[in-house]
Write a protein that holds these residues in place. Structure first.
Motif, PDB file in Angstrom:
ATOM      1  N   ALA A 109       0.828  -1.202   0.000  1.00 44.27           N
ATOM      2  CA  ALA A 109       0.000   0.000   0.000  1.00 44.27           C
ATOM      3  C   ALA A 109       0.869   1.261   0.000  1.00 44.27           C
ATOM      4  CB  ALA A 109      -0.926  -0.002   1.212  1.00 44.27           C
ATOM      5  N   PHE A 110       1.886   1.285   0.847  1.00 45.44           N
ATOM      6  CA  PHE A 110       2.755   2.459   0.907  1.00 45.44           C
ATOM      7  C   PHE A 110       3.623   2.582  -0.350  1.00 45.44           C
ATOM      8  CE2 PHE A 110       2.150   2.205   5.656  1.00 45.44           C
ATOM      9  CZ  PHE A 110       1.466   3.415   5.747  1.00 45.44           C
ATOM     10  N   THR A 111       3.957   1.464  -0.970  1.00 44.58           N
ATOM     11  CA  THR A 111       4.678   1.510  -2.240  1.00 44.58           C
ATOM     12  C   THR A 111       3.824   2.170  -3.311  1.00 44.58           C
ATOM     13  OG1 THR A 111       5.939  -0.490  -1.713  1.00 44.58           O
ATOM     14  CG2 THR A 111       5.795   0.125  -4.034  1.00 44.58           C
ATOM     15  N   LEU A 112       2.535   1.815  -3.325  1.00 41.88           N
ATOM     16  CA  LEU A 112       1.612   2.437  -4.279  1.00 41.88           C
ATOM     17  C   LEU A 112       1.473   3.927  -4.001  1.00 41.88           C
ATOM     18  CD1 LEU A 112      -1.200  -0.269  -4.584  1.00 41.88           C
ATOM     19  CD2 LEU A 112       0.647   0.237  -6.184  1.00 41.88           C
ATOM     20  N   PHE A 113       1.432   4.307  -2.735  1.00 43.81           N
ATOM     21  CA  PHE A 113       1.410   5.730  -2.395  1.00 43.81           C
ATOM     22  C   PHE A 113       2.649   6.429  -2.965  1.00 43.81           C
ATOM     23  CE2 PHE A 113      -1.467   5.660   1.619  1.00 43.81           C
ATOM     24  CZ  PHE A 113      -2.576   5.892   0.827  1.00 43.81           C
ATOM     25  N   GLY A 114       3.804   5.756  -2.873  1.00 40.32           N
ATOM     26  CA  GLY A 114       5.033   6.335  -3.410  1.00 40.32           C
ATOM     27  C   GLY A 114       4.951   6.552  -4.908  1.00 40.32           C
ATOM     28  N   ILE A 115       4.380   5.589  -5.628  1.00 39.67           N
ATOM     29  CA  ILE A 115       4.197   5.728  -7.074  1.00 39.67           C
ATOM     30  C   ILE A 115       3.256   6.888  -7.371  1.00 39.67           C
ATOM     31  CG2 ILE A 115       3.319   4.607  -9.160  1.00 39.67           C
ATOM     32  CD1 ILE A 115       4.184   1.931  -7.914  1.00 39.67           C
ATOM     33  N   ALA A 116       2.190   7.016  -6.559  1.00 41.23           N
ATOM     34  CA  ALA A 116       1.237   8.115  -6.740  1.00 41.23           C
ATOM     35  C   ALA A 116       1.925   9.465  -6.530  1.00 41.23           C
ATOM     36  CB  ALA A 116       0.063   7.953  -5.774  1.00 41.23           C
ATOM     37  N   VAL A 117       2.859   9.524  -5.575  1.00 44.27           N
ATOM     38  CA  VAL A 117       3.603  10.761  -5.333  1.00 44.27           C
ATOM     39  C   VAL A 117       4.418  11.142  -6.565  1.00 44.27           C
ATOM     40  CG1 VAL A 117       5.509  11.782  -4.032  1.00 44.27           C
ATOM     41  CG2 VAL A 117       3.689  10.555  -2.824  1.00 44.27           C
ATOM     42  N   LEU A 118       5.077  10.169  -7.191  1.00 41.30           N
ATOM     43  CA  LEU A 118       5.864  10.439  -8.395  1.00 41.30           C
ATOM     44  C   LEU A 118       4.971  10.957  -9.527  1.00 41.30           C
ATOM     45  CD1 LEU A 118       8.274   7.344  -8.424  1.00 41.30           C
ATOM     46  CD2 LEU A 118       8.766   9.693  -7.683  1.00 41.30           C
ATOM     47  N   LEU A 119       3.806  10.346  -9.666  1.00 49.47           N
ATOM     48  CA  LEU A 119       2.852  10.831 -10.670  1.00 49.47           C
ATOM     49  C   LEU A 119       2.385  12.240 -10.319  1.00 49.47           C
ATOM     50  CD1 LEU A 119       0.772   7.558 -11.118  1.00 49.47           C
ATOM     51  CD2 LEU A 119       2.177   8.652 -12.877  1.00 49.47           C
ATOM     52  N   GLY A 120       2.221  12.487  -8.995  1.00 47.55           N
ATOM     53  CA  GLY A 120       1.816  13.817  -8.553  1.00 47.55           C
ATOM     54  C   GLY A 120       2.847  14.873  -8.876  1.00 47.55           C
ATOM     55  N   VAL A 121       4.136  14.510  -8.767  1.00 45.22           N
ATOM     56  CA  VAL A 121       5.203  15.456  -9.122  1.00 45.22           C
ATOM     57  C   VAL A 121       5.104  15.836 -10.596  1.00 45.22           C
ATOM     58  CG1 VAL A 121       7.704  15.704  -9.405  1.00 45.22           C
ATOM     59  CG2 VAL A 121       6.780  14.689  -7.308  1.00 45.22           C
ATOM     60  N   TYR A 122       4.856  14.840 -11.439  1.00 42.58           N
ATOM     61  CA  TYR A 122       4.692  15.112 -12.872  1.00 42.58           C
ATOM     62  C   TYR A 122       3.508  16.055 -13.109  1.00 42.58           C
ATOM     63  CZ  TYR A 122       3.450  14.419 -17.762  1.00 42.58           C
ATOM     64  OH  TYR A 122       3.103  14.635 -19.073  1.00 42.58           O
ATOM     65  N   ILE A 123       2.399  15.777 -12.423  1.00 40.90           N
ATOM     66  CA  ILE A 123       1.215  16.618 -12.581  1.00 40.90           C
ATOM     67  C   ILE A 123       1.504  18.046 -12.125  1.00 40.90           C
ATOM     68  CG2 ILE A 123      -1.146  16.999 -11.738  1.00 40.90           C
ATOM     69  CD1 ILE A 123      -1.419  13.913 -11.589  1.00 40.90           C
ATOM     70  N   CYS A 124       2.186  18.194 -10.990  1.00 38.59           N
ATOM     71  CA  CYS A 124       2.510  19.526 -10.464  1.00 38.59           C
ATOM     72  C   CYS A 124       3.421  20.302 -11.409  1.00 38.59           C
ATOM     73  CB  CYS A 124       3.158  19.414  -9.094  1.00 38.59           C
ATOM     74  SG  CYS A 124       2.056  18.871  -7.784  1.00 38.59           S
ATOM     75  N   LEU A 125       4.388  19.607 -12.005  1.00 41.98           N
ATOM     76  CA  LEU A 125       5.309  20.257 -12.934  1.00 41.98           C
ATOM     77  C   LEU A 125       4.584  20.852 -14.132  1.00 41.98           C
ATOM     78  CD1 LEU A 125       8.293  17.712 -12.943  1.00 41.98           C
ATOM     79  CD2 LEU A 125       8.320  20.068 -12.066  1.00 41.98           C
ATOM     80  N   HIS A 126       3.434  20.299 -14.448  1.00 44.70           N
ATOM     81  CA  HIS A 126       2.683  20.773 -15.609  1.00 44.70           C
ATOM     82  C   HIS A 126       1.418  21.551 -15.228  1.00 44.70           C
ATOM     83  CE1 HIS A 126       5.244  17.634 -17.359  1.00 44.70           C
ATOM     84  NE2 HIS A 126       5.092  18.263 -18.505  1.00 44.70           N
ATOM     85  N   SER A 127       1.248  21.813 -13.923  1.00 48.17           N
ATOM     86  CA  SER A 127       0.071  22.594 -13.511  1.00 48.17           C
ATOM     87  C   SER A 127       0.440  23.555 -12.390  1.00 48.17           C
ATOM     88  CB  SER A 127      -1.074  21.663 -13.086  1.00 48.17           C
ATOM     89  OG  SER A 127      -0.658  20.772 -12.063  1.00 48.17           O
ATOM     90  N   ASN A 128       0.245  23.112 -11.132  1.00 50.09           N
ATOM     91  CA  ASN A 128       0.468  23.988  -9.989  1.00 50.09           C
ATOM     92  C   ASN A 128       0.892  23.147  -8.791  1.00 50.09           C
ATOM     93  OD1 ASN A 128      -0.172  25.643  -7.556  1.00 50.09           O
ATOM     94  ND2 ASN A 128      -0.916  27.105  -9.076  1.00 50.09           N
ATOM     95  N   TRP A 129       1.856  23.662  -8.015  1.00 47.05           N
ATOM     96  CA  TRP A 129       2.361  22.887  -6.879  1.00 47.05           C
ATOM     97  C   TRP A 129       1.372  22.815  -5.722  1.00 47.05           C
ATOM     98  CZ3 TRP A 129       6.095  19.457  -6.894  1.00 47.05           C
ATOM     99  CH2 TRP A 129       7.023  19.502  -7.947  1.00 47.05           C
ATOM    100  N   TRP A 130       0.315  23.598  -5.768  1.00 48.86           N
ATOM    101  CA  TRP A 130      -0.737  23.453  -4.757  1.00 48.86           C
ATOM    102  C   TRP A 130      -1.413  22.086  -4.857  1.00 48.86           C
ATOM    103  CZ3 TRP A 130      -1.510  25.789  -0.399  1.00 48.86           C
ATOM    104  CH2 TRP A 130      -1.067  27.102  -0.220  1.00 48.86           C
ATOM    105  N   ILE A 131      -1.324  21.481  -6.047  1.00 45.59           N
ATOM    106  CA  ILE A 131      -1.883  20.144  -6.235  1.00 45.59           C
ATOM    107  C   ILE A 131      -1.205  19.156  -5.289  1.00 45.59           C
ATOM    108  CG2 ILE A 131      -2.237  18.261  -7.884  1.00 45.59           C
ATOM    109  CD1 ILE A 131      -3.928  20.703  -8.467  1.00 45.59           C
ATOM    110  N   ALA A 132       0.097  19.395  -5.005  1.00 44.41           N
ATOM    111  CA  ALA A 132       0.831  18.506  -4.103  1.00 44.41           C
ATOM    112  C   ALA A 132       0.236  18.540  -2.700  1.00 44.41           C
ATOM    113  CB  ALA A 132       2.304  18.903  -4.056  1.00 44.41           C
ATOM    114  N   VAL A 133      -0.162  19.728  -2.258  1.00 47.28           N
ATOM    115  CA  VAL A 133      -0.765  19.864  -0.933  1.00 47.28           C
ATOM    116  C   VAL A 133      -2.093  19.111  -0.882  1.00 47.28           C
ATOM    117  CG1 VAL A 133      -1.676  21.493   0.764  1.00 47.28           C
ATOM    118  CG2 VAL A 133       0.349  22.096  -0.581  1.00 47.28           C
ATOM    119  N   ILE A 134      -2.891  19.298  -1.914  1.00 46.10           N
ATOM    120  CA  ILE A 134      -4.202  18.639  -1.963  1.00 46.10           C
ATOM    121  C   ILE A 134      -4.037  17.122  -2.070  1.00 46.10           C
ATOM    122  CG2 ILE A 134      -6.374  18.459  -3.237  1.00 46.10           C
ATOM    123  CD1 ILE A 134      -5.872  21.350  -4.191  1.00 46.10           C
ATOM    124  N   GLY A 135      -3.085  16.694  -2.912  1.00 47.46           N
ATOM    125  CA  GLY A 135      -2.838  15.266  -3.066  1.00 47.46           C
ATOM    126  C   GLY A 135      -2.374  14.617  -1.777  1.00 47.46           C
TER     127      GLY A 135
END
Length: 311
Positions: A109-135
């Motif tokens: 489960a925590f490994t999957l969370f880690g993968i989601a974080v990496l995907l979140g970094v990609y999303i933030c790089l192309h949108s807004n870093w506030w997404i990281a807080v919400i994620g």
């Protein structure tokens, strides 16, 4: 355990093998609550801009992964608290049926969370870093749903948290990363999905009402009682459909959103599936129909939005 019930549940307690163990651990019937809001937010964004496909896929995969991880955390803590056993209906069963170590499930489960974080970094790089807080807040709530000293799942607020974070938040993020804005329309269209995601949890809690009560949970279904909980579920379906009809005739949203009305028979099937039933295995089809209602409703809503763009 009555012999008749054992006969009914025997298919449920057979051990899985190979990849099926891990697939069942994700509880695939719940994943609709993750991808439907992404589709809707993206379809809504298509009315205003061209869709960034890689961003859409990253968002979709991240949401599916977080939902699967949430289910695994649920599996782990329900086992640790003695709620799950081999005859439990609606669980992945990797721990109690297939012999997977609880710690392995939690690490996954925590490994999957880690993968989601990496995907979140990609999303933030192309949108807004506030997404990281919400994620991060979304993953924290996902953990606290069954983890922590006072799990959300043990309170009457499970449906509310599930609806807000898996309905409203996912739709708005999916819309925002494509358009860089949030509109009143995007919020209003999110409302029935908030309700229907909550309905999936309500159906689950109706099915598990007796067992949850024995284990000290105080879910909304328990507080309402079985019959009133079924009525409340019917009201959730009704409000979802009425909300769309009201939007169509009181705002400038497309008439094509009325396509969602096609899913009404499935919601009726779900309610009928609960009436007069007391055993969890008897209510499993109704639980499935509730999740299918959310899926069909969401896809029809997305189709309506896409049709309005092309027309």
């Amino acid at each position: 355990m009555q012999p008749t019930l054992q006969t009914q549940t025997s298919p449920e307690i057979q051990k899985s093998t190979g990849w099926k163990i891990w697939w069942k651990l994700t509880r695939p019937h719940t994943l609709t609550a993750a991808f439907v809001p992404v589709f809707i937010g993206t379809a809504l964004a298509r009315l205003d801009t061209k869709i960034d496909i890689p961003l859409f896929l990253a968002m979709l995969l991240a949401c599916l992964i977080i939902q699967a991880a949430t289910n695994m955390i649920n599996e782990y803590y329900d086992y640790k608290r003695g709620l799950d056993h081999a005859e439990s209906v609606g669980i992945g069963g990797a721990i109690v049926r297939d012999g997977i170590k609880p710690e392995t499930v939690l690490r996954l489960a925590f490994t999957l969370f880690g993968i989601a974080v990496l995907l979140g970094v990609y999303i933030c790089l192309h949108s807004n870093w506030w997404i990281a807080v919400i994620g991060t807040a979304c993953m924290l709530v996902a953990y606290l749903y069954t983890g922590g000293p006072v799990p959300i799942a043990y309170t009457p607020f499970g449906e509310l948290f599930a609806g807000l974070f898996m309905g409203l938040i996912i739709i708005l993020i999916s819309f925002y990363i494509q358009t860089n804005t949030i509109t009143t329309e995007s919020i209003l269209i999110s409302v029935p999905i908030i309700i229907l995601v909550g309905a999936i949890l309500m159906a689950n809690n109706i099915r598990d009402l007796d067992g949850d009560k024995e284990n000290g949970r105080k879910t909304l279904a328990i507080l309402l009682g079985r019959q009133n909980a079924i009525r409340f579920l019917a009201m959730m379906f009704t409000v979802s459909y009425v909300w769309i009809v009201a939007l169509v005739f009181s705002t400038d949203v497309t008439l094509w959103l009325l396509l969602v009305l096609i899913s009404i028979p499935k919601s009726i099937h779900a309610i009928k599936g609960f009436i007069g039933k007391t055993q969890p295995i008897q209510m499993a089809p109704a639980m499935k129909a509730t999740a299918q209602t959310n899926t069909i409703f969401g896809f029809l809503l997305s189709i309506g939005l896409f049709i309005s763009y092309w027309l």
